[in-house]
Enzyme design. Structure first.
Site, PDB file in Angstrom:
ATOM      1  N   ASN A 133      11.092  31.784 -41.581  1.00  0.00           N
ATOM      2  CA  ASN A 133      10.942  32.300 -40.218  1.00  0.00           C
ATOM      3  C   ASN A 133      10.321  33.689 -40.146  1.00  0.00           C
ATOM      4  O   ASN A 133       9.684  34.036 -39.152  1.00  0.00           O
ATOM      5  CB  ASN A 133      12.282  32.258 -39.463  1.00  0.00           C
ATOM      6  CG  ASN A 133      13.385  32.998 -40.162  1.00  0.00           C
ATOM      7  OD1 ASN A 133      13.329  33.247 -41.370  1.00  0.00           O
ATOM      8  ND2 ASN A 133      14.414  33.366 -39.430  1.00  0.00           N
ATOM      9  N   LYS A 156      11.100  32.991 -54.844  1.00  0.00           N
ATOM     10  CA  LYS A 156      10.809  31.656 -54.315  1.00  0.00           C
ATOM     11  C   LYS A 156      10.733  31.729 -52.794  1.00  0.00           C
ATOM     12  O   LYS A 156      11.757  31.821 -52.121  1.00  0.00           O
ATOM     13  CB  LYS A 156      11.879  30.644 -54.717  1.00  0.00           C
ATOM     14  CG  LYS A 156      11.472  29.195 -54.384  1.00  0.00           C
ATOM     15  CD  LYS A 156      12.637  28.302 -54.058  1.00  0.00           C
ATOM     16  CE  LYS A 156      13.160  28.504 -52.667  1.00  0.00           C
ATOM     17  NZ  LYS A 156      12.174  28.152 -51.592  1.00  0.00           N
ATOM     18  N   ALA A 158       9.839  30.049 -48.983  1.00  0.00           N
ATOM     19  CA  ALA A 158      10.029  28.722 -48.409  1.00  0.00           C
ATOM     20  C   ALA A 158       8.783  27.875 -48.630  1.00  0.00           C
ATOM     21  O   ALA A 158       7.650  28.384 -48.586  1.00  0.00           O
ATOM     22  CB  ALA A 158      10.325  28.839 -46.919  1.00  0.00           C
ATOM     23  N   GLY A 210      19.145  32.708 -45.735  1.00  0.00           N
ATOM     24  CA  GLY A 210      19.053  31.321 -45.286  1.00  0.00           C
ATOM     25  C   GLY A 210      20.348  30.892 -44.635  1.00  0.00           C
ATOM     26  O   GLY A 210      21.144  31.713 -44.173  1.00  0.00           O
ATOM     27  N   GLU A 232      22.354  36.892 -46.993  1.00  0.00           N
ATOM     28  CA  GLU A 232      22.147  37.103 -45.560  1.00  0.00           C
ATOM     29  C   GLU A 232      22.055  35.717 -44.958  1.00  0.00           C
ATOM     30  O   GLU A 232      21.049  35.015 -45.100  1.00  0.00           O
ATOM     31  CB  GLU A 232      20.876  37.924 -45.323  1.00  0.00           C
ATOM     32  CG  GLU A 232      20.790  38.499 -43.920  1.00  0.00           C
ATOM     33  CD  GLU A 232      19.974  37.630 -42.989  1.00  0.00           C
ATOM     34  OE1 GLU A 232      20.605  36.912 -42.178  1.00  0.00           O
ATOM     35  OE2 GLU A 232      18.750  37.642 -43.051  1.00  0.00           O
ATOM     36  N   CYS A 266      17.769  34.602 -37.266  1.00  0.00           N
ATOM     37  CA  CYS A 266      19.216  34.623 -37.453  1.00  0.00           C
ATOM     38  C   CYS A 266      19.883  35.634 -36.526  1.00  0.00           C
ATOM     39  O   CYS A 266      21.075  35.525 -36.231  1.00  0.00           O
ATOM     40  CB  CYS A 266      19.562  34.910 -38.905  1.00  0.00           C
ATOM     41  SG  CYS A 266      18.786  36.396 -39.554  1.00  0.00           S
ATOM     42  N   GLU A 362      24.052  27.984 -34.506  1.00  0.00           N
ATOM     43  CA  GLU A 362      22.731  28.509 -34.190  1.00  0.00           C
ATOM     44  C   GLU A 362      21.855  27.436 -33.552  1.00  0.00           C
ATOM     45  O   GLU A 362      21.757  26.317 -34.062  1.00  0.00           O
ATOM     46  CB  GLU A 362      22.037  29.001 -35.459  1.00  0.00           C
ATOM     47  CG  GLU A 362      22.496  30.351 -35.953  1.00  0.00           C
ATOM     48  CD  GLU A 362      21.665  30.819 -37.142  1.00  0.00           C
ATOM     49  OE1 GLU A 362      21.017  31.860 -37.018  1.00  0.00           O
ATOM     50  OE2 GLU A 362      21.683  30.128 -38.175  1.00  0.00           O
TER      51      GLU A 362
END
Length: 460
Positions: A133, A156, A158, A210, A232, A266, A362
């Site tokens: 995101n 790594k 996404a 994530g 997080e 988030c 969420e």
């Protein structure tokens, strides 16, 4: 080697292909990071700082190109993407400055005869795992402090948004970062790659952004070797509007807190608690602003882009359909284009019950459910009745009351009369099941350091 096709979620057209790497590549990345670590850890803080500052300058130089790249692989508007690049670059500048202020302590032991020397050392090879995101900011927020502390890293990104990560890695190389200090691994098999890192005794740090569900899995793996962990995780941010709030300011803040990146954040406002005496006026003003939002491809200058995937679109659609079936009502909605992408209209929901299912998790989309309240204590109980505690927002015309309400919200970060909480100079992170540790500020540097203490015999 097989490849990952990166598609534009606005047009569904292929943007690029990147290698689909596996466990062997993950181990090779650790080999490189482990080999580079001793020299990088010994590198003078000033030199590490200069590299990070040069990376900051290069990101600003390439801001337009990076923003376009983010929009193409992520779908967010060009305005959002350009703002993200500026924000992301700031982490390199902030940690360039922190690199030369490592801190420490020196003092006499209370019993005498001993001097205490406390310093901080890099934790070692760090595994960094970032989401789609914010494909630039989530990387610089981890890479910046890791490099400032003297750590090497394997990264790594996404699978949906690997291009921005590769572009930032190229800029770091241009800035003078030695080979092996940061290695990007692009993969569609995240569990295998990250699992290999967590099983490798040379990896001493995992930093993950994530979902809470995935964070729990990683923490279980990290526990096997007691790996230093920063998490997080998910959020469920409340947005509180008191009866004495400046409604113009509250609406402006709500537009930022809810619709930045199309609600796919988030920290996005997920639940709106508006005092009953101002609810009608707030909804009218907020709804008018929502209806004016343009939805479409970034290339067309739209305010709101697509959701990241067809799966995300189905999930948000089901969530809203379920809320309406349970009694909520769509009061305002923007128009969506006749395009093949994963578009969902920015939506305001009213008549939402305090215990509605839509308030439990969420939404991760451009949907604003509004609950009205009159009793402050009952409202705060509803606000805190969640396992999440990342961010929150409070609007009140009385600053002391706003701060009191903000302190009552069980979250790691609360915006007081503003719809944005993120800042490289502030500690970013949550409480409860929204995570462990902090990113940004001095706290972010400490996440990549171990405290080292020397007890020195001192002649009387």
């Amino acid at each position: 080697m097989s490849t990952i096709v990166v598609a534009d979620p606005a047009t569904l057209e292929a943007v690029a292909e990147v290698p689909d790497q596996g466990v062997a590549d993950a181990r090779a990345a650790v080999d490189a990071a482990h080999a580079a670590f001793p020299a990088w850890a010994r590198t003078a803080p000033r030199h590490r700082s200069e590299i990070l500052h040069r990376a900051f300058e290069l990101m600003l130089r390439d801001r337009a190109e990076l923003a376009e790249l983010i929009s193409r692989e992520n779908g967010k508007s060009l305005t959002d993407a350009a703002g993200e690049v500026t924000y992301a670059a700031e982490f390199f500048r902030w940690f360039a400055e922190e690199a030369v202020r490592p801190g420490g302590e020196y003092g006499e032991a209370p019993a005498g005869g001993v001097r205490t020397l406390v310093t901080h050392r890099p934790v070692g090879v760090a595994a960094l795992v970032t989401p789609w995101n914010f494909p630039a900011a989530m990387i610089t927020r981890k890479v910046g402090p890791a490099l400032a502390a003297g750590c090497t890293a394997v990264l790594k990104p996404a699978a949906e948004t690997p291009l921005t990560a590769l572009a930032i890695a190229e800029l770091l190389t241009e800035a003078g970062l030695p080979g092996g200090v940061v290695t990007v691994v692009t993969t569609s098999d995240a569990s295998a790659v990250v699992g290999a890192w967590l099983a490798d005794q040379r990896v001493r740090k995992i930093s993950f952004t994530g979902s809470t569900a995935v964070g729990r899995v990683l923490l279980r793996h990290a526990a096997d070797r007691v790996v230093n962990s920063s998490m997080e995780l998910g959020g469920n941010a409340p947005f509180i509007v008191a009866e004495d709030a400046d409604l113009d300011a509250a609406v402006a803040g709500a537009m930022i807190a809810k619709f930045r990146n199309g609600g796919q954040a988030c920290t996005a406002a997920n639940r709106f608690y508006v005092h009953a005496t101002v609810a009608e006026e707030f909804v009218a003003r907020f709804g008018t602003a929502v209806e004016k939002l343009t939805v479409g491809a970034a290339a067309g200058g739209a305010d709101i882009g697509p959701l990241i995937s067809a799966q995300a679109l189905r999930r948000v659609t089901r969530t809203v359909d379920g809320a309406v079936a349970a009694g909520a009502r769509i009061s305002h909605q923007a128009a969506t284009p006749s395009l093949p992408g994963h578009f969902y209209p920015p939506t305001v929901l009213v008549d939402v019950a305090p215990d509605a299912e839509i308030l439990q998790d969420e939404i991760f989309g451009p949907v604003a459910p509004i609950v009205t309240w009159t009793d402050e204590a009952a409202m705060l109980e509803q606000v805190n009745a969640t396992e999440y505690g990342l961010a929150g927002y409070v609007y009140s015309g009385d600053l002391s009351r706003a701060i009191r309400l903000g302190e009552a919200v069980e979250a790691g970060m609360v915006g007081i009369n503003r719809g944005l909480v993120s800042d490289p100079s502030a500690p970013f992170g949550g409480v409860k099941q929204s995570g462990l540790g902090r990113e940004g500020a001095r706290d972010g540097l400490r996440e990549f350091q171990e405290t080292h203490y020397l007890s020195v015999a001192w002649p009387a």
